[in-house]
Motif scaffolding. Structure first.
Motif, PDB file in Angstrom:
ATOM      1  N   ALA A  49       8.857 -12.805   3.868  1.00  0.00           N
ATOM      2  CA  ALA A  49       7.936 -13.928   3.682  1.00  0.00           C
ATOM      3  C   ALA A  49       8.315 -14.724   2.434  1.00  0.00           C
ATOM      4  CB  ALA A  49       6.507 -13.415   3.550  1.00  0.00           C
ATOM      5  N   PRO A  50       8.025 -16.032   2.417  1.00  0.00           N
ATOM      6  CA  PRO A  50       8.298 -16.830   1.219  1.00  0.00           C
ATOM      7  C   PRO A  50       7.606 -16.254  -0.024  1.00  0.00           C
ATOM      8  CG  PRO A  50       7.740 -18.266   3.067  1.00  0.00           C
ATOM      9  CD  PRO A  50       7.501 -16.847   3.515  1.00  0.00           C
ATOM     10  N   SER A  51       6.425 -15.683   0.171  1.00  0.00           N
ATOM     11  CA  SER A  51       5.706 -15.018  -0.911  1.00  0.00           C
ATOM     12  C   SER A  51       5.196 -13.676  -0.385  1.00  0.00           C
ATOM     13  CB  SER A  51       4.521 -15.862  -1.391  1.00  0.00           C
ATOM     14  OG  SER A  51       3.735 -15.114  -2.304  1.00  0.00           O
ATOM     15  N   PRO A  52       5.936 -12.582  -0.657  1.00  0.00           N
ATOM     16  CA  PRO A  52       5.494 -11.284  -0.171  1.00  0.00           C
ATOM     17  C   PRO A  52       4.088 -10.895  -0.655  1.00  0.00           C
ATOM     18  CG  PRO A  52       7.773 -11.161  -0.850  1.00  0.00           C
ATOM     19  CD  PRO A  52       7.259 -12.503  -1.290  1.00  0.00           C
ATOM     20  N   GLY A  53       3.743 -11.269  -1.875  1.00  0.00           N
ATOM     21  CA  GLY A  53       2.411 -10.953  -2.392  1.00  0.00           C
ATOM     22  C   GLY A  53       1.319 -11.668  -1.622  1.00  0.00           C
ATOM     23  N   GLN A  54       1.526 -12.925  -1.339  1.00  0.00           N
ATOM     24  CA  GLN A  54       0.555 -13.688  -0.571  1.00  0.00           C
ATOM     25  C   GLN A  54       0.474 -13.154   0.859  1.00  0.00           C
ATOM     26  OE1 GLN A  54       1.190 -17.902  -0.645  1.00  0.00           O
ATOM     27  NE2 GLN A  54      -0.569 -18.339   0.636  1.00  0.00           N
ATOM     28  N   HIS A  55       1.598 -12.793   1.421  1.00  0.00           N
ATOM     29  CA  HIS A  55       1.632 -12.212   2.765  1.00  0.00           C
ATOM     30  C   HIS A  55       0.823 -10.913   2.779  1.00  0.00           C
ATOM     31  CE1 HIS A  55       3.353 -11.440   6.766  1.00  0.00           C
ATOM     32  NE2 HIS A  55       3.298 -10.175   6.386  1.00  0.00           N
ATOM     33  N   TYR A  56       0.985 -10.096   1.757  1.00  0.00           N
ATOM     34  CA  TYR A  56       0.214  -8.858   1.646  1.00  0.00           C
ATOM     35  C   TYR A  56      -1.284  -9.163   1.665  1.00  0.00           C
ATOM     36  CZ  TYR A  56      -2.241  -5.018  -0.518  1.00  0.00           C
ATOM     37  OH  TYR A  56      -3.165  -4.038  -0.787  1.00  0.00           O
ATOM     38  N   VAL A  57      -1.710 -10.108   0.851  1.00  0.00           N
ATOM     39  CA  VAL A  57      -3.135 -10.445   0.744  1.00  0.00           C
ATOM     40  C   VAL A  57      -3.669 -11.014   2.059  1.00  0.00           C
ATOM     41  CG1 VAL A  57      -4.777 -11.994  -0.383  1.00  0.00           C
ATOM     42  CG2 VAL A  57      -3.082 -10.772  -1.751  1.00  0.00           C
ATOM     43  N   GLU A  58      -2.936 -11.920   2.669  1.00  0.00           N
ATOM     44  CA  GLU A  58      -3.444 -12.633   3.835  1.00  0.00           C
ATOM     45  C   GLU A  58      -3.243 -11.911   5.162  1.00  0.00           C
ATOM     46  OE1 GLU A  58      -1.578 -16.475   3.684  1.00  0.00           O
ATOM     47  OE2 GLU A  58      -2.793 -17.108   1.959  1.00  0.00           O
ATOM     48  N   ARG A  59      -2.182 -11.108   5.275  1.00  0.00           N
ATOM     49  CA  ARG A  59      -1.852 -10.568   6.597  1.00  0.00           C
ATOM     50  C   ARG A  59      -1.668  -9.060   6.660  1.00  0.00           C
ATOM     51  NH1 ARG A  59       2.221 -15.319   7.571  1.00  0.00           N
ATOM     52  NH2 ARG A  59       0.694 -16.918   8.059  1.00  0.00           N
ATOM     53  N   PHE A  60      -1.616  -8.388   5.543  1.00  0.00           N
ATOM     54  CA  PHE A  60      -1.271  -6.963   5.591  1.00  0.00           C
ATOM     55  C   PHE A  60      -2.426  -6.048   5.200  1.00  0.00           C
ATOM     56  CE2 PHE A  60       0.425  -3.007   4.040  1.00  0.00           C
ATOM     57  CZ  PHE A  60       1.429  -2.700   4.945  1.00  0.00           C
ATOM     58  N   ARG A  61      -3.037  -6.288   4.069  1.00  0.00           N
ATOM     59  CA  ARG A  61      -3.945  -5.301   3.480  1.00  0.00           C
ATOM     60  C   ARG A  61      -5.160  -4.952   4.334  1.00  0.00           C
ATOM     61  NH1 ARG A  61      -6.957  -8.143  -1.637  1.00  0.00           N
ATOM     62  NH2 ARG A  61      -7.746  -9.938  -0.507  1.00  0.00           N
ATOM     63  N   HIS A  62      -5.637  -5.874   5.162  1.00  0.00           N
ATOM     64  CA  HIS A  62      -6.795  -5.564   5.998  1.00  0.00           C
ATOM     65  C   HIS A  62      -6.406  -5.164   7.421  1.00  0.00           C
ATOM     66  CE1 HIS A  62      -9.516  -6.699   2.868  1.00  0.00           C
ATOM     67  NE2 HIS A  62      -8.969  -7.890   2.758  1.00  0.00           N
ATOM     68  N   GLN A  63      -5.146  -5.291   7.730  1.00  0.00           N
ATOM     69  CA  GLN A  63      -4.686  -4.972   9.091  1.00  0.00           C
ATOM     70  C   GLN A  63      -4.335  -3.499   9.253  1.00  0.00           C
ATOM     71  OE1 GLN A  63      -1.668  -7.579  10.593  1.00  0.00           O
ATOM     72  NE2 GLN A  63      -1.449  -6.464  12.482  1.00  0.00           N
ATOM     73  N   TYR A  64      -3.944  -2.841   8.178  1.00  0.00           N
ATOM     74  CA  TYR A  64      -3.502  -1.444   8.274  1.00  0.00           C
ATOM     75  C   TYR A  64      -4.429  -0.541   7.475  1.00  0.00           C
ATOM     76  CZ  TYR A  64       0.414  -3.717  10.327  1.00  0.00           C
ATOM     77  OH  TYR A  64       1.170  -4.503  11.161  1.00  0.00           O
ATOM     78  N   GLN A  65      -4.536   0.703   7.916  1.00  0.00           N
ATOM     79  CA  GLN A  65      -5.460   1.647   7.306  1.00  0.00           C
ATOM     80  C   GLN A  65      -4.947   2.124   5.950  1.00  0.00           C
ATOM     81  OE1 GLN A  65      -6.464   5.035   9.688  1.00  0.00           O
ATOM     82  NE2 GLN A  65      -7.683   5.944   8.096  1.00  0.00           N
ATOM     83  N   ARG A  66      -5.740   1.859   4.924  1.00  0.00           N
ATOM     84  CA  ARG A  66      -5.398   2.328   3.586  1.00  0.00           C
ATOM     85  C   ARG A  66      -5.907   3.755   3.424  1.00  0.00           C
ATOM     86  NH1 ARG A  66      -7.320  -0.267  -2.199  1.00  0.00           N
ATOM     87  NH2 ARG A  66      -6.370   1.356  -3.469  1.00  0.00           N
ATOM     88  N   VAL A  67      -5.030   4.632   2.938  1.00  0.00           N
ATOM     89  CA  VAL A  67      -5.396   6.044   2.770  1.00  0.00           C
ATOM     90  C   VAL A  67      -5.424   6.457   1.307  1.00  0.00           C
ATOM     91  CG1 VAL A  67      -4.695   6.731   5.086  1.00  0.00           C
ATOM     92  CG2 VAL A  67      -3.021   6.799   3.243  1.00  0.00           C
ATOM     93  N   ALA A  68      -4.904   5.633   0.439  1.00  0.00           N
ATOM     94  CA  ALA A  68      -4.951   5.941  -0.998  1.00  0.00           C
ATOM     95  C   ALA A  68      -4.743   4.670  -1.803  1.00  0.00           C
ATOM     96  CB  ALA A  68      -3.882   6.955  -1.377  1.00  0.00           C
TER      97      ALA A  68
END
Length: 68
Positions: A49-68
């Motif tokens: 992604a052009p901005s991996p951090g922004q991609h994490y915030v917008e498309r990753f962090r709520h899509q996958y199950q956080r375990v820790a």
């Protein structure tokens, strides 16, 4: 776990286990977050992604199950 290089100001490291889809993200602020059930394609999308951090915030962090 495999280390995957990323060019980001907020994500300092991505460590991915393709066998179980577990990913550990290390952040510039010292936090570490672990997610599971993540396909390799999702990691590739974030790294490329052009901005991996922004991609994490917008498309990753709520899509996958956080375990820790």
């Amino acid at each position: 776990m495999t280390d995957i290089p990323v060019a980001s100001r907020i994500i300092k490291g991505i460590h991915f286990s393709p066998s179980d889809g577990r990913v550990m993200l290390s952040f510039a602020n010292g936090q570490t977050r672990v997610f599971e059930g993540v396909p390799l394609e999702a990691i590739t999308d974030m790294v490329e992604a052009p901005s991996p951090g922004q991609h994490y915030v917008e498309r990753f962090r709520h899509q996958y199950q956080r375990v820790a």
